[in-house]
Structure formats: C-alpha cells, structure tokens
Design a protein around this motif. Structure first.
Motif, short mmCIF file in Angstrom:
data_model
loop_
_atom_site.label_atom_id
_atom_site.label_comp_id
_atom_site.label_asym_id
_atom_site.label_seq_id
_atom_site.Cartn_x
_atom_site.Cartn_y
_atom_site.Cartn_z
N LYS A 23 91.72 56.71 86.72
CA LYS A 23 92.17 56.49 88.09
C LYS A 23 91.25 55.53 88.84
O LYS A 23 90.02 55.58 88.67
CB LYS A 23 92.27 57.81 88.85
CG LYS A 23 93.30 58.76 88.30
CD LYS A 23 93.34 60.07 89.08
CE LYS A 23 94.36 61.04 88.48
NZ LYS A 23 94.40 62.32 89.23
N GLU A 54 99.35 56.85 93.07
CA GLU A 54 99.48 58.32 93.02
C GLU A 54 99.56 58.93 94.42
O GLU A 54 100.43 59.73 94.71
CB GLU A 54 98.28 58.92 92.28
CG GLU A 54 98.43 58.95 90.79
CD GLU A 54 97.53 60.02 90.19
OE1 GLU A 54 97.95 60.59 89.17
OE2 GLU A 54 96.43 60.28 90.70
N LEU A 90 96.79 55.28 89.32
CA LEU A 90 96.66 55.65 87.92
C LEU A 90 96.81 54.42 87.03
O LEU A 90 97.73 53.63 87.20
CB LEU A 90 97.73 56.67 87.54
CG LEU A 90 97.78 57.13 86.08
CD1 LEU A 90 96.56 57.95 85.73
CD2 LEU A 90 99.06 57.93 85.84
#
Length: 409
Positions: A356, A386, A407
């Motif tokens: 991430k 996200e 992500l």
C-alpha cells in the motif's frame, strides 16, 4: 478575535522584552526567518529570561504574525519593516488587547480611539478579519468547504499535544507521571495515543520527555501512521521522513518489530531522527539520505507500505505556523504541487505488489489532496484507491490533514 490578552503587565512591559519582540518581527518578515526556530535561538541566547518572559515574547511574536494584516489596517498605515513602525504596530496590538500603553517614546502619538474604530470596521470584511492575503482568501473560497469557519479556526492558538511512546509506557501511566509534575492533560476519543495539555507550557523540560516517554505531535498528525495499517514484521518506507515523527509512531504500531527505512533529502533532519529514536528506545528505524535517484531505484518494489507525507503548503497547520500565510504565494504553491506529483510518480515504485501507498499532507486545499490523488491514479493504473480521509480543523479542533491509501495491484 482571539487576540492574546496580556497578563502580568508589570513584567510584560520591560523594555528589553518589547525590543526582542520587535526585532524578531523584523527578522521573520524581513529575512524570512521561521518564527519557531527564531524563538528557539532567542531563548537559547537569553538564558536569564524566566518562564513568564519567554511566554510574553513567544505569544506576542506569534500574535503579531497571525494578525499582521488586521493590525496594519487597524493602525491605518501601510506595511513597513522600519523599526519605529513595528513598535507602532506592537502598540496597536496592545491597544486592541485592551491594555494601557507603557510610557515608551516608541508608542507616542498612537490614538486608541482611531485604532479601535478602524479595527472594528475591518472586522466586517473576512480577509481583514481573518488577516489573510487576497489571493489566499479567493483560493480558500474555491477549494475549502466552509472556508469562512475553517480559516477562523486556523487563526486560534494551537494546543500542545503529545503522543505516548508505547514502547516504554502507556497513556494512563504517562498521564499519572505528568500529573505528578503538575502537568494536567486530557484524552481524545478519536486519537488513542494522544494527550492534550490543559495549559500551554514547555513540555520539553519534562524529565519524562528526556526519558523518551512521549513525543510532541498534533492529534491530527497522529492519525497518519495508523492509516497505513501496519503490522509486526513489515518492511515500511517513510519516504519524506523529515525529523521522523511519523516513523517513530509507525515503530510503536509495529511493536518495534520489522523494518522502517526513513528517507529524506536533508541529513540534519535524519540526524534529529537518530537522536529521537535512541531516546525512545526504537530499534527498527534505518535513516537513509536521498543523495540521488539511485536510492529510490534500489528500493523498487521492496516495501509492504510506503508513506509519502509530502512537502505541502502547510495551510492545515496555520495555528502553529502563522507566518506561512505571508511567506506562501501562488507561484510557490504551484511549485509545491509540481513537486508532490513528481514524488508520487517516482517514489510509488518502492511499493511491492499487494502493498500500500499512503499519500498525506497537512494541507486543506483540494488541489494538493484529492486532485493529486486523482491525477496520480489516472497516470498509474497499477494502483487502486482504497480509502481517503480528510481531517478538517473545523470538525476536530486540531490541525488539518489529508490521507489517501492506494493498493498496488
């Protein structure tokens, strides 16, 4: 208006303290010095000043910077860095604060009635009332929801907030220890590691700070590290680490297990991080200086999490850095936004598939926040958004922050 109401009038009007405030204002605006660093140096060079002297100097410097435009309007004069005019500006500030002027030659000729009349008239116009440049007021209207109330909040003095160092203590114990020192604090429901001081004071003098039991960090800033959703054993890169406040928090959340690579282009900031990590008993942070693009290339697709707490306008932290209002301009802001986009494009390469990327700023402008994220995702189809979160000072009462988690596919 939130002006600082002077206390201890007999102490406050010592001429050497008035002179120090005037000189500091000249250096902040004339030499573009950072107010916080200037005050630190001023205190270091005048060790005989007591706590009340320091409080008087710091608060008056910040208040004059914060209300710079409004004060000049109330004085009825054009902005000037001539020393005699800065004394007159300080005199106007004292009058508006409801205090009788001391009998110093520098304050002769100031008419309270005229100053207060202009002050009350100026308060009818937002950009004068909130003491901001025209361009910033126009930009705020376009880019910030409920701009009028947000800028009003950002003109209030910032509270002192600390973050407990979980590695060596817990919040309840820290609160008890500070209370034993006469330092009262309270908790926030939404910031689990934060304690807010009930009264402003120099918390760095606390022996518990020197023992590494806490760091000074605004409550909103404390929300960035948890946003990364880290776990023990992860490999994390804090790519714009600075002095490492968020790196230290991440190490707490990882229980001092794993690896945090703290990158920055300034070695002196990383040096500060090394000292803080040692004091806080943090073992997993490795500071690395970015000397060339090779540093980033060598870390390609190596991190579970990458934090990009990018350089920004700083408009979300005006409460603690009011001089930003006067040092920032449209050209500088455009350069800042260009740099943010470049950092996103280049540093995002360090995230491994399944990892991430978190982009964060202490800005309240959409052009530095949502727009940057949207443009990045349009340029990079290997990332998917996200979640995003805006911490409005209007809702929290603390600094303004923005965070977006993406992500890597």
């Amino acid at each position: 208006m939130g002006f600082f109401i002077l206390k201890n009038i007999q102490m406050a009007y010592h001429k050497n303290l008035i002179d120090a405030v005037v000189q500091a204002i000249i250096e902040v605006f004339g030499d573009r010095r950072h107010a916080d660093r200037l005050i630190q140096i001023l205190f270091r060079n005048n060790k005989k000043w007591g706590a009340r002297d320091r409080k008087f100097i710091a608060e008056n410097i910040y208040e004059i910077i914060r209300w710079w435009r409004l004060l000049w309007t109330s004085l009825g004069e054009s902005e000037s860095l001539d020393r005699k005019n800065i004394y007159r500006l300080l005199g106007a500030h004292l009058i508006i604060s409801g205090k009788e002027l001391p009998h110093f030659n520098e304050f002769s000729g100031l008419e309270s009635f005229s100053i207060l009349d202009r002050y009350n008239e100026a308060k009818k116009t937002r950009k004068l009332r909130e003491s901001i440049p025209d361009w910033l007021d126009e930009l705020g209207i376009k880019q910030v929801d409920d701009w009028e109330n947000v800028i009003h909040i950002l003109n209030k003095e910032a509270e002192v907030v600390i973050r407990v160092n979980r590695i060596v203590t817990n919040k309840d114990e820290l609160s008890r220890l500070l209370n034993n020192e006469g330092i009262e604090t309270y908790s926030l429901d939404w910031a689990p590691d934060a304690l807010v001081l009930k009264e402003r004071q120099n918390i760095f003098l606390s022996p518990n700070y020197k023992k590494g039991l806490f760091e000074v960090q605004d409550a909103s800033s404390q929300m960035v590290a948890p946003f990364l959703d880290v776990a023990e054993g992860m490999r994390v890169i804090d790519a714009c680490a600075g002095a490492g406040g968020k790196s230290l928090h991440l190490a707490n959340l990882m229980n001092n297990k794993g690896k945090i690579i703290a990158l920055d282009i300034h070695d002196w900031k990383l040096s500060s991080l090394r000292k803080r990590a040692k004091r806080d008993k943090i073992l997993i942070i490795e500071p690395r200086l970015i000397q060339s693009s090779k540093v980033i290339k060598r870390l390609k697709e190596s991190a579970d999490r990458v934090l990009l707490d990018v350089p920004c306008s700083g408009l979300g932290v005006l409460r603690r850095n009011p001089d930003t209002k006067w040092k920032l301009n449209e050209a500088i802001l455009e350069g800042v936004k260009k740099g943010q986009a470049e950092i996103l494009d280049n540093y995002s390469a360090m995230v491994k598939p399944g990892g991430k990327l978190v982009y964060s700023t202490c800005s309240i402008l959409k052009s530095e926040n949502e727009t940057q994220v949207e443009n990045f995702l349009n340029r990079n189809n290997s990332f998917r958004l996200e979640k995003m979160e805006k911490l409005s000072p209007l809702k929290t009462g603390f600094d303004g922050f923005f965070m977006a988690s993406m992500l890597k596919l």
